[in-house]
Structure formats: structure tokens, C-alpha cells
Design a protein around this motif. Structure first.
Motif, PDB file in Angstrom:
ATOM      1  N   PRO A  73       0.834  -1.203   0.000  1.00  0.00           N
ATOM      2  CA  PRO A  73       0.000   0.000   0.000  1.00  0.00           C
ATOM      3  C   PRO A  73       0.872   1.258   0.000  1.00  0.00           C
ATOM      4  O   PRO A  73       1.962   1.267   0.572  1.00  0.00           O
ATOM      5  N   HIS A  74       0.383   2.290  -0.658  1.00  0.00           N
ATOM      6  CA  HIS A  74       1.089   3.575  -0.717  1.00  0.00           C
ATOM      7  C   HIS A  74       0.075   4.701  -0.835  1.00  0.00           C
ATOM      8  O   HIS A  74      -1.063   4.494  -1.253  1.00  0.00           O
ATOM      9  N   GLU A  75       0.533   5.893  -0.526  1.00  0.00           N
ATOM     10  CA  GLU A  75      -0.227   7.086  -0.868  1.00  0.00           C
ATOM     11  C   GLU A  75       0.612   7.832  -1.902  1.00  0.00           C
ATOM     12  O   GLU A  75       1.779   8.156  -1.664  1.00  0.00           O
ATOM     13  N   VAL A  76       0.034   8.070  -3.073  1.00  0.00           N
ATOM     14  CA  VAL A  76       0.731   8.727  -4.170  1.00  0.00           C
ATOM     15  C   VAL A  76      -0.098   9.936  -4.605  1.00  0.00           C
ATOM     16  O   VAL A  76      -1.234   9.769  -5.056  1.00  0.00           O
ATOM     17  N   GLN A  77       0.464  11.105  -4.436  1.00  0.00           N
ATOM     18  CA  GLN A  77      -0.193  12.353  -4.819  1.00  0.00           C
ATOM     19  C   GLN A  77      -1.624  12.428  -4.279  1.00  0.00           C
ATOM     20  O   GLN A  77      -2.559  12.801  -4.975  1.00  0.00           O
ATOM     21  N   GLY A  78      -1.789  12.035  -3.018  1.00  0.00           N
ATOM     22  CA  GLY A  78      -3.086  12.107  -2.367  1.00  0.00           C
ATOM     23  C   GLY A  78      -4.007  10.935  -2.638  1.00  0.00           C
ATOM     24  O   GLY A  78      -5.123  10.889  -2.119  1.00  0.00           O
ATOM     25  N   TYR A  79      -3.569   9.966  -3.454  1.00  0.00           N
ATOM     26  CA  TYR A  79      -4.384   8.789  -3.766  1.00  0.00           C
ATOM     27  C   TYR A  79      -3.917   7.602  -2.937  1.00  0.00           C
ATOM     28  O   TYR A  79      -2.718   7.345  -2.813  1.00  0.00           O
ATOM     29  N   ASP A  80      -4.877   6.872  -2.388  1.00  0.00           N
ATOM     30  CA  ASP A  80      -4.605   5.685  -1.583  1.00  0.00           C
ATOM     31  C   ASP A  80      -4.612   4.483  -2.524  1.00  0.00           C
ATOM     32  O   ASP A  80      -5.667   4.086  -3.025  1.00  0.00           O
ATOM     33  N   ILE A  81      -3.434   3.909  -2.775  1.00  0.00           N
ATOM     34  CA  ILE A  81      -3.311   2.853  -3.784  1.00  0.00           C
ATOM     35  C   ILE A  81      -2.612   1.624  -3.207  1.00  0.00           C
ATOM     36  O   ILE A  81      -2.014   1.667  -2.137  1.00  0.00           O
ATOM     37  N   VAL A  82      -2.701   0.533  -3.964  1.00  0.00           N
ATOM     38  CA  VAL A  82      -1.849  -0.636  -3.732  1.00  0.00           C
ATOM     39  C   VAL A  82      -0.984  -0.765  -4.977  1.00  0.00           C
ATOM     40  O   VAL A  82      -1.489  -0.791  -6.105  1.00  0.00           O
ATOM     41  N   GLU A  83       0.304  -0.791  -4.768  1.00  0.00           N
ATOM     42  CA  GLU A  83       1.254  -0.955  -5.868  1.00  0.00           C
ATOM     43  C   GLU A  83       1.513  -2.447  -6.063  1.00  0.00           C
ATOM     44  O   GLU A  83       1.743  -3.168  -5.103  1.00  0.00           O
ATOM     45  N   ILE A  84       1.436  -2.878  -7.315  1.00  0.00           N
ATOM     46  CA  ILE A  84       1.623  -4.284  -7.657  1.00  0.00           C
ATOM     47  C   ILE A  84       2.808  -4.366  -8.603  1.00  0.00           C
ATOM     48  O   ILE A  84       2.767  -3.819  -9.709  1.00  0.00           O
ATOM     49  N   GLU A  85       3.856  -5.032  -8.163  1.00  0.00           N
ATOM     50  CA  GLU A  85       5.033  -5.215  -9.010  1.00  0.00           C
ATOM     51  C   GLU A  85       5.035  -6.654  -9.511  1.00  0.00           C
ATOM     52  O   GLU A  85       4.986  -7.596  -8.726  1.00  0.00           O
ATOM     53  N   ILE A  86       5.062  -6.790 -10.828  1.00  0.00           N
ATOM     54  CA  ILE A  86       5.064  -8.105 -11.459  1.00  0.00           C
ATOM     55  C   ILE A  86       6.386  -8.262 -12.194  1.00  0.00           C
ATOM     56  O   ILE A  86       6.744  -7.415 -13.013  1.00  0.00           O
ATOM     57  N   ARG A  87       7.104  -9.341 -11.914  1.00  0.00           N
ATOM     58  CA  ARG A  87       8.402  -9.587 -12.546  1.00  0.00           C
ATOM     59  C   ARG A  87       8.365 -10.883 -13.344  1.00  0.00           C
ATOM     60  O   ARG A  87       7.696 -11.831 -12.974  1.00  0.00           O
ATOM     61  N   SER A  88       9.100 -10.896 -14.435  1.00  0.00           N
ATOM     62  CA  SER A  88       9.291 -12.115 -15.213  1.00  0.00           C
ATOM     63  C   SER A  88      10.661 -12.036 -15.856  1.00  0.00           C
ATOM     64  O   SER A  88      11.357 -11.032 -15.724  1.00  0.00           O
ATOM     65  N   VAL A  89      11.030 -13.076 -16.583  1.00  0.00           N
ATOM     66  CA  VAL A  89      12.320 -13.059 -17.276  1.00  0.00           C
ATOM     67  C   VAL A  89      12.344 -11.976 -18.355  1.00  0.00           C
ATOM     68  O   VAL A  89      13.411 -11.526 -18.760  1.00  0.00           O
ATOM     69  N   ASP A  90      11.150 -11.541 -18.807  1.00  0.00           N
ATOM     70  CA  ASP A  90      11.059 -10.522 -19.846  1.00  0.00           C
ATOM     71  C   ASP A  90      11.127  -9.097 -19.305  1.00  0.00           C
ATOM     72  O   ASP A  90      11.188  -8.151 -20.079  1.00  0.00           O
ATOM     73  N   GLY A  91      11.059  -8.931 -17.995  1.00  0.00           N
ATOM     74  CA  GLY A  91      11.101  -7.592 -17.423  1.00  0.00           C
ATOM     75  C   GLY A  91      10.187  -7.468 -16.234  1.00  0.00           C
ATOM     76  O   GLY A  91       9.857  -8.448 -15.583  1.00  0.00           O
TER      77      GLY A  91
END
Length: 137
Positions: A73-91
Motif C-alpha cells: 500500500p502507498h499514498e501517491v499524490q493524495g491517492y490511496d493505492i496498492v502498488e503491484i510489481e510483477i516480474r518475469s524473465v522478460d522484465g
């Protein structure tokens, strides 16, 4: 009337990109430990990941995940969000989804299968048959 699945589309920001993308979140009682996270591509295709429901639930309150999918979870520019990082061999890709929308989706999954009741909703014989059949191929 009861249902055994829930699906919710959400606009998601792809980190660093100006236009939002559509994500489709799906939960079914027949696979009670998993949530499907699908991302719409420009070619009208969906790229899908299966994510542990516990991981998604825990991402509302703190950082979780190892390996291919991490959420926090993060607050970004006043927005309450969940950041999702997806990784694979392609990037890697980083998505940002509204935390309240995700919380609403999670609550809908709990209405279908209560937390702790997942094992009672699985057909273990069917799951073992799927595994042994895939090993035989």
C-alpha cells in the motif's frame, strides 16, 4: 441467491504511463486460495497471473510478496493505492490500483468463501487427479 464467483474490472495505472489500463480481478469458490489478475493489452488480449488470495488481502495493510509478484500500500499524490510489481524473465511492470476498490473486491471474495474455510471448498481428489495427470503427460 448465492454465487460462487466474483469479477471486478478496475482501471489501473501502469507506473510511468499517462493512460490507465484495465485489470480484471476474478475469484471463484472452486479455486478458493487464488485470485486471477488479468491485464488488458493493446491487442485486446488479456495477460493473466494467479495470485494467492492471502497475498492480496495482506497487501491492503502492508508490503507482501516475494519473487514474481509483490504488493504494497502507498499514498501517491493524495491517492490511496496498492502498488503491484510483477516480474518475469522478460522484465517488470508496476501497476497502481485504488485501495478502496481492491478492498471492496476482497470483501466480495470473503462473502463467497470465508477466510479459513478455503480447504473445505476444495475437491482434493480432483486436485490430485489434475496433478498426477499433468505429471503423466
Amino acid at each position: 441467491m448465492t454465487t460462487d464467483s466474483v469479477q471486478q474490472d478496475m482501471f489501473t495505472v501502469l507506473h510511468g504511463q499517462p493512460a490507465p489500463v484495465v485489470t480484471r480481478w476474478t475469484y471463484t469458490a472452486s479455486d478458493p486460495f487464488a485470485i486471477s489478475l488479468a491485464v488488458a493489452t493493446r491487442n485486446d488480449r488479456w495477460i493473466e497471473w494467479l495470485v494467492a488470495r492471502d497475498l492480496v488481502i495482506d497487501s491492503i495493510t502492508g508490503p507482501v510478496g516475494e519473487g514474481d509478484i509483490r504488493m504494497s500500500p502507498h499514498e501517491v499524490q493524495g491517492y490511496d493505492i496498492v502498488e503491484i510489481e510483477i516480474r518475469s524473465v522478460d522484465g517488470r511492470a508496476v501497476l497502481e490500483v485504488d485501495r478502496d476498490l481492491l478492498r471492496h473486491f476482497i470483501e466480495s471474495t470473503i462473502d463467497i468463501v470465508a477466510l479459513g474455510d478455503e480447504i473445505n471448498r476444495m475437491d482434493l481428489d480432483d486436485e490430485i487427479a489434475k496433478i498426477t495427470q499433468s505429471c503423466a503427460e
